[in-house]
Every structure is written in C-alpha cells, then in structure tokens.
Scaffold this motif. Structure first.
Motif, mmCIF file in Angstrom:
data_model
loop_
_atom_site.group_PDB
_atom_site.id
_atom_site.type_symbol
_atom_site.label_atom_id
_atom_site.label_comp_id
_atom_site.label_asym_id
_atom_site.label_seq_id
_atom_site.Cartn_x
_atom_site.Cartn_y
_atom_site.Cartn_z
ATOM 1 N N VAL A 106 7.671 -3.645 6.170
ATOM 2 C CA VAL A 106 7.723 -4.694 5.322
ATOM 3 C C VAL A 106 5.965 -4.796 4.524
ATOM 4 N N ARG A 107 5.041 -4.224 5.972
ATOM 5 C CA ARG A 107 3.205 -4.516 5.472
ATOM 6 C C ARG A 107 3.632 -2.873 4.772
ATOM 7 N N VAL A 108 3.922 -1.535 4.838
ATOM 8 C CA VAL A 108 4.362 -1.191 4.071
ATOM 9 C C VAL A 108 4.538 -1.201 2.582
ATOM 10 N N ILE A 109 5.508 -1.461 2.567
ATOM 11 C CA ILE A 109 6.663 -2.066 1.290
ATOM 12 C C ILE A 109 5.584 -2.791 0.659
ATOM 13 N N ILE A 110 4.850 -3.958 1.409
ATOM 14 C CA ILE A 110 3.286 -4.738 0.658
ATOM 15 C C ILE A 110 2.340 -3.911 -0.089
ATOM 16 N N THR A 111 1.833 -3.259 0.955
ATOM 17 C CA THR A 111 0.087 -2.214 0.687
ATOM 18 C C THR A 111 0.786 -1.449 -0.435
ATOM 19 N N GLU A 112 2.011 -0.667 -0.946
ATOM 20 C CA GLU A 112 2.402 -0.290 -2.184
ATOM 21 C C GLU A 112 2.301 -1.128 -3.257
ATOM 22 N N ALA A 113 3.082 -2.283 -2.888
ATOM 23 C CA ALA A 113 3.280 -2.902 -4.930
ATOM 24 C C ALA A 113 1.764 -3.456 -4.687
ATOM 25 N N ASP A 114 0.906 -3.403 -3.942
ATOM 26 C CA ASP A 114 -0.293 -4.303 -4.249
ATOM 27 C C ASP A 114 -1.445 -3.078 -5.097
ATOM 28 N N ILE A 115 -0.505 -1.522 -4.821
ATOM 29 C CA ILE A 115 -1.711 -0.684 -4.962
ATOM 30 C C ILE A 115 -0.909 -0.629 -6.421
ATOM 31 N N ARG A 116 0.025 -0.435 -7.234
ATOM 32 C CA ARG A 116 1.134 -0.610 -7.877
ATOM 33 C C ARG A 116 -0.087 -1.225 -8.830
#
Length: 261
Positions: A9-19
C-alpha cells in the motif's frame, strides 16, 4: 502477510504521489526534464502494469501520463522496454539501407513503379531528410501496405472528420491544398501530427521523426501495429531494429535478401 500488504500500500501511494507530481510539472510552460525523467523511471512498473493489463483508452493515458507524449520520453520508454536507442538506431539503419532501397524502387514496374517514380521525381535536393521521407513513403508501397490510410494531409487541422476513425496515423498540415499527385512526400508540411485512436496526441517536426515516434509509441503504449501498415512496422522492428522473431514473412525476407545484394 499483513506487513507485506502494508508495504505494498505504501509503494502504491508513493507511486501515485510521484505520478501526480509529474502531471503537475507537465502543466508548466517549461517542465523540468531531469525531474520528469527521474519520476518516469521510478513509475515504470506502475505504468507498464496499466497499459499492458488495463489497456486504457489513449485519452486516459494522456491524462494520467502526459510526459509519455513527448519525443524524449517516447525514446526513453522504448529504451526501458527493449533496451535500445530508438532514434539513433532507427535513423542509422534507415540511412544505411536507403541507397539500396532507392535502387530497388527504380526497378519496380507497372503501377507500383509509377507511384515510386513520381515520389522520386519530387526528391531533388537529396538532403538527408528528403531521402528519409522518400524511403519511408516508398517502403509500404513495395511491401503491399496501404499508406493512404496511415498518411493523411489536410489544410484545416481542426477537420477531425479526416482522421477520427484512424487508430494510428500521421497527419500533415499544409498551408494550401495540394493535389493527391503532389502529396507523396510531405517533407515541406507546415506541421506534422501523430494520430492515435482518432486524436492528435503529439506534434513532430518531420515525417521521419513522426514515423519513429509512432513506432516507439506502439511499444510504450502496448499497441498493435496498424493492419494497413503491418508489413512496414514489421520491417522497422525485425529488419531495422532487429527486434523479436528472426524468421520473416516472405515479403520481408525477399526485401531483406535484396538489401544484402
């Protein structure tokens, strides 16, 4: 298992923020190229999962990944996917084969020969761009493709009726109407647009640039080659860039043998 799920979940949130950061950056008049490259590298896995598994519409990809519709990122995404330099290797192979291809064009007869002869008559200065235009326009003719569906010319670029049913293509904007007999090369077009799913998604400076960008986008967006240009795209892939299967269809094998003579 719970720990792994929280990490995911943390990885997905991080990638979403980067996008989201990239989307905001691309709204600027002059986006930070180094920042965009860094963020595109970091989100490659997320992006590939979306385009390969979800297969979203092109308009949705444009909204979510606007940086992907720039020449630099098309080339970088191609490199991320296959590990090759798209622009450099495409042009080097094209320029290497161009003299022999023009010789082959001159040997053609009947309607094919006449179409190619008309094209060659337009190539007067023999500069690099014109030679590339000639070869890229002549290639689908000798391979039996239908370039009239892929290459479109218009005076009014806003006339979407000319291209809204074209899945993959290139649009030339001319200052004034040019008769079909003189629309063979378009190396002097005032602008060149790249069409995907009936929409202009990018601009290019020339036909050769537009062609390699379109080819790169098929990899970046996981698209099928257009049926009306299938032989030409297979030639780009298997002969020019030496990607994929080594066994060629008869037409491609014949042409490859002729190039080696």
């Amino acid at each position: 298992m719970a720990v792994q799920q929280r990490m995911l979940v943390r990885v997905i949130i991080t990638e979403a923020d980067i996008r989201k950061t990239m989307v905001d950056e691309m709204k600027k008049k002059t986006p930070n190229g180094a920042l965009i490259k860094q963020k595109m590298d970091l989100t490659f896995a997320l992006r590939r999962s979306e385009v390969v598994k979800d297969k979203p519409a092109i308009t949705q990809i444009c909204e979510r990944w606007p940086a992907l519709f720039t020449e630099q990122q098309v080339c970088l995404e191609f490199s991320r996917v296959v590990g090759k330099s798209l622009k450099q290797e495409f042009y080097e192979a094209l320029d290497h084969h161009s003299p022999r291809l023009m010789e082959i064009f001159k040997t053609k007869r009947d309607l094919t020969g006449q179409v190619l002869a008309d094209m060659m008559q337009q190539t007067k200065t023999l500069n690099v761009t014109e030679i590339r235009c000639l070869v890229l326009r002549g290639l689908p003719v000798i391979l039996g493709d239908d370039p009239s569906t892929f290459f479109k010319a218009c005076v009014d670029v806003d006339d979407e009726g000319l291209y809204n049913d074209i899945p993959v293509g290139i649009l030339y904007h001319e200052q004034e109407y040019i008769t079909p007999q003189k629309q063979s090369l378009h190396h002097n077009a005032s602008s060149v647009g790249i069409i995907l799913e009936g929409k202009i998604v990018m601009d290019a400076e020339s036909l050769p640039q537009a062609v390699y960008i379109v080819f790169g986008l098929t990899y970046a967006l996981h698209l099928n080659y257009p049926k009306y240009m299938k032989n030409s795209f297979d030639f780009f892939q298997q002969v020019l860039l030496k990607l994929g299967k080594t066994d060629l269809k008869p037409k491609l094998q014949t042409l490859k043998n002729q190039l080696a003579m």
